[in-house]
Design an enzyme around this catalytic site. Structure first.
Site, mmCIF file in Angstrom:
data_model
loop_
_atom_site.group_PDB
_atom_site.id
_atom_site.type_symbol
_atom_site.label_atom_id
_atom_site.label_comp_id
_atom_site.label_asym_id
_atom_site.label_seq_id
_atom_site.Cartn_x
_atom_site.Cartn_y
_atom_site.Cartn_z
ATOM 1 N N TRP A 103 14.468 51.732 71.154
ATOM 2 C CA TRP A 103 14.580 50.691 72.189
ATOM 3 C C TRP A 103 15.854 50.862 72.984
ATOM 4 O O TRP A 103 15.862 50.675 74.207
ATOM 5 C CB TRP A 103 14.473 49.296 71.571
ATOM 6 C CG TRP A 103 13.125 49.045 70.969
ATOM 7 C CD1 TRP A 103 12.837 48.805 69.661
ATOM 8 C CD2 TRP A 103 11.850 49.032 71.655
ATOM 9 N NE1 TRP A 103 11.484 48.645 69.499
ATOM 10 C CE2 TRP A 103 10.861 48.772 70.694
ATOM 11 C CE3 TRP A 103 11.466 49.214 72.985
ATOM 12 C CZ2 TRP A 103 9.500 48.690 71.009
ATOM 13 C CZ3 TRP A 103 10.119 49.134 73.310
ATOM 14 C CH2 TRP A 103 9.153 48.877 72.328
ATOM 15 N N ASP A 172 20.430 43.339 73.219
ATOM 16 C CA ASP A 172 18.992 43.161 73.043
ATOM 17 C C ASP A 172 18.801 42.625 71.624
ATOM 18 O O ASP A 172 18.998 43.346 70.653
ATOM 19 C CB ASP A 172 18.299 44.524 73.232
ATOM 20 C CG ASP A 172 16.796 44.472 72.951
ATOM 21 O OD1 ASP A 172 16.286 43.388 72.583
ATOM 22 O OD2 ASP A 172 16.140 45.525 73.109
ATOM 23 N N LYS A 196 8.738 38.702 68.344
ATOM 24 C CA LYS A 196 9.152 39.118 67.006
ATOM 25 C C LYS A 196 9.570 37.895 66.186
ATOM 26 O O LYS A 196 9.020 37.631 65.148
ATOM 27 C CB LYS A 196 10.316 40.118 67.066
ATOM 28 C CG LYS A 196 9.959 41.590 67.216
ATOM 29 C CD LYS A 196 9.374 41.976 68.516
ATOM 30 C CE LYS A 196 8.986 43.415 68.643
ATOM 31 N NZ LYS A 196 9.726 44.145 69.651
HETATM 32 C C1 LIG Z 1 9.848 45.084 70.657
HETATM 33 C C2 LIG Z 1 11.176 45.392 71.210
HETATM 34 C C3 LIG Z 1 11.379 45.654 72.574
HETATM 35 C C4 LIG Z 1 10.243 45.695 73.553
HETATM 36 O O1 LIG Z 1 9.758 44.441 73.781
HETATM 37 P P1 LIG Z 1 8.593 44.136 74.841
HETATM 38 O O2 LIG Z 1 8.587 42.649 74.844
HETATM 39 O O3 LIG Z 1 7.342 44.754 74.302
HETATM 40 O O4 LIG Z 1 8.973 44.716 76.134
HETATM 41 C C5 LIG Z 1 12.659 45.883 73.011
HETATM 42 N N1 LIG Z 1 13.706 45.868 72.159
HETATM 43 C C6 LIG Z 1 13.549 45.633 70.847
HETATM 44 C C7 LIG Z 1 14.747 45.645 69.960
HETATM 45 C C8 LIG Z 1 12.285 45.394 70.333
HETATM 46 O O5 LIG Z 1 12.130 45.155 69.021
#
Ligand SMILES: *Cc1c(COP(=O)(O)O)cnc(C)c1O
Length: 360
Positions: A103, A172, A196
């Site tokens: 990511w 993030d 998540k």
């Molecule tokens: C799942 C995830 C993403 C991507 O998320 P989307 O909502 O599918 O764009 C980005 N960063 C992390 C750390 C993730 O776990």
């Protein structure tokens, strides 16, 4: 509810059963209004109350200080990979990124695609992203530093955050928001896709220091502009109304559970149970350095890929879903987010012991 399975999915992932029941209760007739949240106007008084509650609850649950704004976006965390440099990184300036996995890499690539200048100041790619490079050197003239607080695929998590001085820190937190107590004042911007640890897919929360809203250039698309979407309190266009409503319910649930402090205690107990099972066995092998272990995504291997296949197939028969590692790395992964109860972990470690006994 005995027909509900133990859900170790990485995302979208488990939601608290209490929240799902509340959704069910509200579904056909929200608070006697004769319609569902999905069917009401985003400009209605009722929805205005829901989105304001969601924002207030984010501030309460995360203990967000004055001077920050909570904005709800669509487009997932992935859209933020582009939105951050578009809003906050002028073409003649540079930003620092830490590469801790898939990511983080996507965040870097998205900024590069926009022809922005990026310094990758640290990376753990040399060892398959199995550790957090805690010792980082930040360029004092960087516009910001970007980190990924929890690496969903690799199974690593920053146990403590870097001191960045005057350089704004951006994180993030898609896969670990609200899993533990954090000091929001250390961050200029935090973002997280909800699916998540905070709700259904389709909503992304951005927590941004208000002074940064002024940085958004006028010539970027409105849908990525912090100034425009934030300035309209996330109601510039039709927001993901149902998702925001569920996020509100999840935040209420966290509060009822005793807040993030209590969540963290439970999460650490859950993670300890699983890591101890791995550490106390010569059969299972963790893939991550100890000081970098995630309490949200626990990655491990078995003695062979064939045994891993068998393990995953049998776990499904035992009513456990989502134990397959990400397709890019293989192995096994248990995602044990806030909504995954201790009973799921107990069932998993019991199954692991049985499987080892039968296949050791
Ligand atoms: C799942 C995830 C993403 C991507 O998320 P989307 O909502 O599918 O764009 C980005 N960063 C992390 C750390 C993730 O776990």
């Amino acid at each position: 509810m005995s027909d509900r399975i133990f859900n170790f999915n990485a995302g979208p992932s488990a939601l608290p059963l209490d929240v799902l029941k509340k959704v069910q209760e509200d579904l056909l007739n929200y608070k006697g209004e004769g319609l569902s949240v999905m069917e009401m106007s985003h400009r209605s008084k009722t929805f205005d109350g829901i989105i304001k509650d969601a924002e207030r609850l984010m501030k309460e649950v995360m203990n967000i200080p004055e001077g920050y704004k909570v904005i709800f976006f669509q487009g997932g965390a992935t859209l933020q990979f582009a939105a951050i440099p578009l809003n906050l990184l002028p073409n003649d300036k540079k930003a620092d990124y830490v590469n801790t996995g898939s990511w983080a890499k996507k965040a870097i690539q998205e900024a590069q695609k926009l022809e922005k200048s990026i310094n990758v100041i640290a990376s753990s790619e040399d060892e398959n992203f199995s550790y957090i490079p805690y010792d980082i050197k930040i360029n004092p003239d960087a516009e910001y530093v970007h980190i990924t607080s929890n690496n969903t695929i690799a199974g690593t998590q920053w146990a403590s955050f870097p001191e960045t001085g005057n350089v704004p820190l951006i994180a993030d937190m898609s896969s670990d928001i609200n899993c533990r107590k954090i000091d929001v004042s250390k961050f200029a911007l935090i973002y997280a896709g909800a699916q998540k640890n905070m709700g259904p897919s389709g909503v992304t929360a951005v927590i941004i220091r208000e002074d940064l809203l002024e940085k958004s250039p006028a010539n970027i698309p409105s849908m990525v502009s912090y100034k425009i979407i934030g300035g309209k309190d996330s109601l510039y266009n039709t927001p993901p109304t149902f998702g925001i409503y569920v996020v509100k319910l999840v935040l209420e649930w966290i509060q009822n559970m005793g807040g993030v402090e209590e969540m963290e205690k439970i999460n650490r107990k859950k993670a300890d149970l699983l890591y101890n099972a791995i550490d106390n066995s010569d059969y299972y092998r963790g893939t991550v350095k100890e000081d970098s272990r995630s309490i949200m995504n626990v990655t491990f291997r078995l003695p062979s890929e064939d045994l891993e296949k068998k393990f995953i197939a049998e776990s499904l028969e035992k009513g456990m879903i989502g134990l397959k590692g990400h397709r890019s790395v293989g192995g096994c992964r248990a995602s044990i987010y806030n909504a995954v109860p201790m009973e799921a972990l107990e069932a998993l470690v019991k199954f692991m012991a049985e499987f080892e006994k039968n296949n050791g």
